[in-house]
Write an enzyme that holds these catalytic residues in place. Structure first.
Site, PDB file in Angstrom:
ATOM      1  N   ASN A 102      49.386 -36.737  37.747  1.00 11.06           N
ATOM      2  CA  ASN A 102      49.577 -35.517  38.173  1.00 11.06           C
ATOM      3  C   ASN A 102      48.208 -34.610  38.307  1.00 11.06           C
ATOM      4  O   ASN A 102      48.080 -33.722  38.040  1.00 11.06           O
ATOM      5  CB  ASN A 102      50.514 -34.663  37.383  1.00 11.06           C
ATOM      6  N   ASP A 172      60.535 -29.152  36.941  1.00 15.31           N
ATOM      7  CA  ASP A 172      59.627 -30.337  36.703  1.00 15.31           C
ATOM      8  C   ASP A 172      60.757 -31.345  36.658  1.00 15.31           C
ATOM      9  O   ASP A 172      60.348 -32.514  37.140  1.00 15.31           O
ATOM     10  CB  ASP A 172      59.018 -30.081  35.510  1.00 15.31           C
TER      11      ASP A 172
END
Length: 361
Positions: A102, A172
């Site tokens: 990420n 998320d």
């Protein structure tokens, strides 16, 4: 057999922090893969190590938040700006099947862990990239930013009240599911072609993909969803809550005409079935307040446990409003707990991210 699905056959390297990326890594760990987590040595590791409740041990190197998505991983604290540490990372990456990242694009390039670099080291690598917005955006964001940007915050809350954040970093979680699906498809394709792949999703796209009926209410009916608490814009009584005689709250989720008929029979309210105001779901949505006044009066004189039993017997969807302690008093929730003894001797607990079974027959 799910916990052994990838046993001795898959290696995952996690270059990700916080929740979404690590949740993907933990998914593969639960399925038996070897998962290596590389954390930033200069910052003391994944930032969620320090995201502690006031009741947690301030000296522990782990937080409950960190433990929630970091089960059964081999952890390395490395500084990827240091040549030796980067070479160690490359050694771990050289024979890996999947990398989860990420890092923002410019940071990954600076550290030498971007897809073009790693695919040269390992041509069959599946590189899974998680972005906040897209590959080209350098805008940083946490889950609540996406809840705001994708419309969830605006919709969530009580009538007349301010926007309310969901109590779980649900964007998320949704992005993690999207990334898992992309990785699994890339793995399937690799068995056919022998080639690696670049797989990417963003928190924003994952959030918008999850707007489902609220999106189509706008796209097809020009309706901007408003804050309704637990109520549903299209169904009544659905999400409506009532207080029983023992002070406990229950929730109804009536989705069909048969279920509404059964509810009325349980509550001895069959006479309202012929009233035009409640004769169909669309009328009940229009007249929700009047309907709830009638239901609340009847429900207020019945104990919650007794009423829930009656509703279950009548196939009417209903629920107790449980706190976290009460959730984990349920056997089904207990079976979802994963424990791990950490290097400092701490016994950590979290729930499984794998909630399915595969039976080979």
């Amino acid at each position: 057999m799910t916990e052994q699905f990838f046993k001795n056959r898959l290696k995952v390297v996690e270059l990700a922090s916080v929740l979404a990326g690590p949740a993907v890594g933990m998914f593969f760990a639960e399925l038996g893969a070897e998962v290596v987590k590389i954390e930033n040595k200069k910052t003391g590791g994944d930032m969620t190590r320090s995201w502690k409740l006031p009741s947690e041990d301030s000296t522990s190197p782990y937080s409950a938040y960190y433990a929630s998505v970091n089960w059964n991983k081999q952890t390395y604290l490395l500084d990827l700006e240091d040549t030796r540490d980067r070479e160690q990372a490359y050694a771990l990456l050289q024979n890996s099947d999947i990398v989860i990242s990420n890092y923002r694009t410019n940071v990954a390039e600076k550290l030498g862990v971007d897809y073009p670099t790693l695919s040269q080291i390992n041509p069959t690598l599946i590189f899974a990239q998680l972005n906040a917005f897209d590959d080209h955006s350098e805008r940083p964001a946490f889950d609540v930013v996406l809840q705001a940007e994708a419309g969830f915050l605006y919709m969530n809350g009580e009538v007349g009240g301010p926007p309310v954040k969901m109590p779980v970093a649900l964007i998320d979680v949704l992005a993690a599911h999207q990334l898992k699906e992309g990785i699994l498809l890339a793995l399937l394709r690799r068995t056919q072609t022998g080639k690696g792949a670049y797989v990417a999703t963003s928190l924003f796209e994952s959030a918008v993909a999850s707007l489902v009926n609220q999106a189509t209410n706008w796209l097809m009916a020009s309706h901007i969803p408003q804050r309704m608490g637990t109520q549903h814009p299209n169904i009544a009584p659905y999400g409506d809550m009532y207080t029983c005689s023992d002070g406990k709250a229950i929730l109804l989720a009536v989705g069909t005409e048969k279920q509404f008929k059964n509810l009325c029979q349980v509550l001895d309210l069959s006479e309202i079935l012929t009233q035009p105001s409640f004769s169909s779901n669309i009328e009940r949505v229009k007249n929700r307040a009047a309907l709830n006044a009638i239901l609340a009066e009847k429900i207020s004189v019945v104990e919650a446990a007794s009423l829930l039993q009656q509703l279950e017997a009548a196939s009417v969807p209903a629920a107790a409003i449980r706190n976290m302690q009460e959730v984990f008093e349920l056997a089904a929730a207990q079976s979802m707990i994963l424990e791990e003894t950490l290097p400092d001797g701490t016994v950590s607990k979290r729930v499984k991210t794998v909630a399915f079974e595969i039976d080979e027959g």
